[in-house]
Design a protein around this motif. Structure first.
Motif, PDB file in Angstrom:
ATOM      1  N   GLN A  62      -7.948  29.734 -50.981  1.00  0.00           N
ATOM      2  CA  GLN A  62      -9.268  29.407 -51.546  1.00  0.00           C
ATOM      3  C   GLN A  62     -10.433  30.019 -50.758  1.00  0.00           C
ATOM      4  O   GLN A  62     -11.288  30.690 -51.349  1.00  0.00           O
ATOM      5  CB  GLN A  62      -9.422  27.884 -51.651  1.00  0.00           C
ATOM      6  N   TYR A 120     -11.092  22.699 -53.108  1.00  0.00           N
ATOM      7  CA  TYR A 120     -10.165  21.996 -52.209  1.00  0.00           C
ATOM      8  C   TYR A 120     -10.150  20.508 -52.542  1.00  0.00           C
ATOM      9  O   TYR A 120      -9.093  19.903 -52.708  1.00  0.00           O
ATOM     10  CB  TYR A 120     -10.578  22.208 -50.746  1.00  0.00           C
ATOM     11  N   ARG A 121     -11.343  19.933 -52.659  1.00  0.00           N
ATOM     12  CA  ARG A 121     -11.417  18.487 -52.914  1.00  0.00           C
ATOM     13  C   ARG A 121     -10.703  18.136 -54.218  1.00  0.00           C
ATOM     14  O   ARG A 121     -10.015  17.124 -54.315  1.00  0.00           O
ATOM     15  CB  ARG A 121     -12.881  18.031 -52.946  1.00  0.00           C
ATOM     16  N   ALA A 153     -10.673  26.284 -44.634  1.00  0.00           N
ATOM     17  CA  ALA A 153      -9.964  25.618 -45.727  1.00  0.00           C
ATOM     18  C   ALA A 153     -10.230  24.136 -45.569  1.00  0.00           C
ATOM     19  O   ALA A 153      -9.900  23.565 -44.546  1.00  0.00           O
ATOM     20  CB  ALA A 153      -8.471  25.900 -45.624  1.00  0.00           C
ATOM     21  N   GLY A 154     -10.823  23.528 -46.563  1.00  0.00           N
ATOM     22  CA  GLY A 154     -11.051  22.098 -46.406  1.00  0.00           C
ATOM     23  C   GLY A 154     -12.215  21.567 -47.216  1.00  0.00           C
ATOM     24  O   GLY A 154     -12.618  22.168 -48.212  1.00  0.00           O
ATOM     25  N   ARG A 155     -12.743  20.457 -46.734  1.00  0.00           N
ATOM     26  CA  ARG A 155     -13.615  19.637 -47.578  1.00  0.00           C
ATOM     27  C   ARG A 155     -14.937  20.269 -47.975  1.00  0.00           C
ATOM     28  O   ARG A 155     -15.597  19.773 -48.881  1.00  0.00           O
ATOM     29  CB  ARG A 155     -13.866  18.290 -46.876  1.00  0.00           C
ATOM     30  N   PHE A 160      -3.175  26.499 -44.050  1.00  0.00           N
ATOM     31  CA  PHE A 160      -3.587  25.108 -44.173  1.00  0.00           C
ATOM     32  C   PHE A 160      -2.496  24.203 -43.627  1.00  0.00           C
ATOM     33  O   PHE A 160      -1.368  24.195 -44.122  1.00  0.00           O
ATOM     34  CB  PHE A 160      -3.881  24.753 -45.630  1.00  0.00           C
ATOM     35  N   ARG A 220      -6.877  18.283 -53.751  1.00  0.00           N
ATOM     36  CA  ARG A 220      -6.346  17.243 -52.868  1.00  0.00           C
ATOM     37  C   ARG A 220      -6.451  15.834 -53.454  1.00  0.00           C
ATOM     38  O   ARG A 220      -5.936  14.889 -52.858  1.00  0.00           O
ATOM     39  CB  ARG A 220      -7.095  17.277 -51.526  1.00  0.00           C
ATOM     40  N   SER A 238       0.205  16.891 -48.302  1.00  0.00           N
ATOM     41  CA  SER A 238      -0.222  18.229 -48.728  1.00  0.00           C
ATOM     42  C   SER A 238       0.222  19.299 -47.732  1.00  0.00           C
ATOM     43  O   SER A 238       0.463  20.442 -48.097  1.00  0.00           O
ATOM     44  CB  SER A 238      -1.740  18.275 -48.947  1.00  0.00           C
ATOM     45  N   ILE A 243      -4.461  26.285 -51.036  1.00  0.00           N
ATOM     46  CA  ILE A 243      -5.595  25.860 -50.206  1.00  0.00           C
ATOM     47  C   ILE A 243      -5.944  26.930 -49.177  1.00  0.00           C
ATOM     48  O   ILE A 243      -7.120  27.158 -48.866  1.00  0.00           O
ATOM     49  CB  ILE A 243      -5.299  24.500 -49.529  1.00  0.00           C
TER      50      ILE A 243
END
Ligand code: CP3
Length: 374
Positions: A91, A66-67, A59-61, A104, A70, A78, A88
């Protein structure tokens, strides 16, 4: 499977694993949704339908969705918003088809929740306003209650309902890695202040790690009771220590954190970076699964850890940029290395790098599933 009489266990692969009665009756491990999942089976060193795969920092960039979500929302904010945590976390499960979700959050969230003044600075990491150096500083750490992390636990509960048979992995930062941020005041390459405190003021050090082990253990326990089916303790930076110091200054505290969920019977994973020399020591802290970074091949890690533990790992996250043929070959190498291990959970040797193409991650998941289907 639900129409099977309670006495007929033939269709339930994990029915002989008795789940703890301390878990709520609606917990996904107890009501059978996740007890037969590949991740839980592999962690318990039982036969699996295919090798389970998930990615640290899935989970992340690396995910455009995600972007987008955020945008304009600071990282720590968040982590305390139930709606964002849920979305998130889901995803990568949707997009990548992984065998587990990891909720997350961040390792500093429980510290923020008990009132420590810290922030997560983009491109840097956690930064602590007033670094911890003295016994008086240790007094700033109090116990973590469920009320402190109410929006987080609400997200865990909602996720465990939405995920169905996919287990949710809860996590916490291990006492050493949390201490390294608190003592240094932020990320550090050499951990000079941390080691100075550890070697120079061992009474302060042990008091600090004792407090942190309680906070980490409490956070893990609350996540499990809210619905997490497994936990991972991240000791990302402990590879900075030699074995003797690990055993003296860290192991009892990590064991206490992991011990906080022992009676709940959930699979426990313990991971660090650059910890090849510490694998047997980390095993002794009490987890069921030892995470291996990409520096030690799995057969060697298996020899160091022994037959009573499963392993997790260990594709180099940087190898995902090498093009499809090289990626496939390296995935197959990890799977070949894992043959004969008592249990294997496929993962990277550390977290997904932000520039990673999610389609490459999807391809890795599919390849692991196809080539291990039994
Ligand atoms: O998918 C998952 O693995 C769950 C999410 C997760 C995050 N942090 C989200 C995050 C997890 C498990 C962590 C744990 C964590 N946080 C660790 C242990 C794991 C590891 O990587 O070794 C550590 C050491 C931290 C501390 C931390 N937080 C760092 C070093 C950073 C990166 C700073 C940066 O910007 O490069 C963070 C921030 C962070 N945590 C991000 C995410 C998605 C990036 C922040 C953003 O998206 O704006």
């Amino acid at each position: 499977m639900t129409e099977q009489p309670a006495t007929d266990t033939s269709a339930r692969p994990a029915a002989d694993a008795v789940e703890s009665a301390l878990l709520p009756a609606t917990h996904p491990l107890r009501d059978g949704r996740t007890s037969g999942s590949p991740l839980v089976l592999a962690a318990r060193r039982r036969p699996v339908p295919h090798t389970p795969v998930w990615f640290m920092r899935q989970a992340g960039r690396s995910l455009p969705e995600y972007r987008k979500l955020r945008e304009g929302v600071p990282m720590l904010e968040s982590c305390f918003r139930t709606d964002l945590i849920v979305e998130i976390t889901l995803q990568p499960v949707r997009r990548l088809g992984v065998d587990a979700a990891i909720f997350f959050s961040d390792i500093v969230v429980p510290l923020k929740a008990i009132g420590i003044d810290l922030d997560i600075v983009p491109g840097v990491g956690p930064v602590v306003a007033e670094p911890f150096r003295t016994m008086a500083d240790v007094g700033r750490l109090r116990d973590l209650t469920a009320a402190d992390v109410e929006p987080v636990l609400a997200a865990v509960a909602e996720l465990s309902r939405e995920l169905g048979g996919t287990p949710l992995i809860g996590f916490a930062g291990a006492p050493f890695t949390l201490a390294s941020y608190l003592v240094e005041g932020g990320p550090s390459r050499d951990h000079a202040h941390t080691k100075a405190l550890m070697y120079g003021a061992p009474d302060v050090w042990h008091a600090l790690l004792e407090r942190l082990s309680r906070v980490a253990g409490q956070f893990l326990r609350q996540q499990v009771l809210a619905g997490a089916s497994a936990v991972q303790l991240f000791d990302s930076w402990v590879g900075a220590l030699p074995s003797r110091d690990y055993r003296e200054y860290v192991l009892p505290h990590s064991a206490r954190a992991l011990g906080a969920v022992a009676d709940l019977g959930v699979p426990r994973i313990h991971f660090g970076v650059g910890t090849g020399e510490l694998l047997a020591d980390m095993r002794d802290a009490g987890a069921d699964v030892v995470g291996v970074d990409f520096r030690v091949p799995l057969p060697e890690a298996g020899r160091r850890v022994g037959p009573d533990h499963a392993l997790q790992g260990n594709l180099d996250p940087a190898a995902l940029f090498a093009g499809p043929e090289a990626v496939d070959a390296r995935v197959r190498q990890v799977l070949a290395d894992a043959e004969g291990l008592p249990g294997h959970i496929f993962n990277l040797g550390h977290g997904v790098l932000p520039q990673t193409d999610p389609d490459v991650l999807r391809r890795v998941v599919d390849l692991v599933h196809e080539s291990t289907a039994r």
